[in-house]
Design an enzyme around this catalytic site. Structure first.
Site: not given
Length: 349
Positions: A37, A324, A327
């Site tokens: 991600s 977040d 990340h």
């Protein structure tokens, strides 16, 4: 294919070659990204998975304020590396898009949020495995060959630069979360297993035509907001030690691959994300950050991906290293990518 469409396609190719588009510095034709991600620009958008980011507040600072599936407030490292290498400003996802020929000629991302080198890591997140990402690359090569012919496809692939950015999920969302691997391996043994998988992935990518491969290590995962100790908010030392151990071993393997494969005109570079992110955290004031332990969108394991759909973010994102609970922000990514590029990735040019 209708004759007019074929003519337009051929003209596009000729223009790209004539103008040097996508060649950047040192004949870099394209940028390709494999990983999780941190570098998924939207490949998971059409998957049934919790690992998605194609909704607000993600993308609030992306051009046009659009949530594209990138797990940050703006651009992610794939975009930044494509820009640093002089190829293009955004690196698109390969999956689920009707990509233009110019996009295919200058590179795409195969990364999938939730993925890892360990195939078991992708199961809970229903992410595309690392092997699946290599299969997508094979599919890409076939598609490009159909469009421009084998010779041009081979040129693009051989002159491209490749990055793999995985490993964090293998530790955080697999080894430290589910008991299966802990029953099979103690931590040093699991790291050895992970290194062998990462080397195998890199070798396979090389054998599929990638000549220039940048291997990015694991960041200080014990310092991301969701993995910090409750109460004290200190970094989790065991998680960081695991990341350090992996990085030290894989760096030696990258040196070995360079020594073995340089005669085949292959080049490998290890990018140290661990100490660059740690420096950001330890000297945050120097870089203009105020908040290092909390994420702009929250700090628990439930403050990322689909769990923060349409929730408000903090009003002062530029003060935060983390967007977040997992990340970094675009600002943090930009600083770290610049450092890694200057330290080691220029070797790939």
């Amino acid at each position: 294919m209708p004759g007019q469409a074929l003519l337009c396609m051929l003209l596009t190719v000729l223009l790209l070659v004539a103008n040097g588009a996508g060649t950047g510095k040192g004949k870099i034709s394209a940028v390709f990204m494999f990983g999780d991600s941190m570098v998924d620009p939207g490949n998971n958008n059409h998957r049934i998975t919790e690992a998605k980011a194609n909704f607000p507040p993600y993308g609030q600072d992306f051009p046009g304020g659009k949530a594209t599936g990138r797990f940050s407030n703006g651009k992610v490292p794939g975009d930044m590396l494509a820009s640093r290498f002089g190829v293009k400003e955004l690196l698109p996802p390969y999956v689920g898009n009707d990509l233009e020929l110019t996009d295919l000629l200058t590179g795409v991302a195969f990364a999938s949020g939730g993925s890892g080198y360990d195939p078991f890591t992708s199961v809970p997140a229903t992410a595309t495995t690392s092997t699946g990402q290599l299969e997508s690359f094979l599919n890409y090569k076939e598609k490009l060959k159909e469009l421009v012919g084998e010779e041009e496809m081979t040129r693009v692939v051989s002159e491209g630069v490749y990055f793999t950015v995985m490993g964090g999920n293998d530790l955080v969302n697999n080894y430290f979360t589910f008991p299966l691997r802990r029953h099979q391996y103690d931590l040093p043994s699991y790291v050895e297993f992970l290194v062998s998988l990462a080397v195998n992935f890199t070798v396979k990518l090389n054998e599929m035509g990638a000549k220039k491969i940048g291997f990015i290590g694991i960041p200080p995962i014990g310092c991301v907001p969701s993995q910090r100790k409750h109460g004290s908010r200190e970094c989790d030392p065991l998680r960081n030690q695991a990341a350090e151990l992996f990085n030290s071993k894989i760096a030696k393997e990258i040196d070995r691959l360079n020594a073995e494969r340089h005669i085949q005109d292959s080049r490998f570079a290890y990018g140290d994300i661990y100490y660059n992110v740690l420096d950001l955290i330890k000297r945050h004031g120097h870089y203009g950050f105020k908040e290092v332990t909390e994420g702009c969108c929250g700090s628990t394991v439930l403050n990322a991906a689909i769990f923060i759909q349409y929730q408000p973010a903090c009003p002062n994102v530029y003060d935060y290293i983390f967007w977040d609970s997992f990340h970094p922000t675009e600002k943090a990514y930009n600083i770290v990518v610049d450092k890694i590029f200057q330290q080691s990735l220029q070797y790939l040019i």
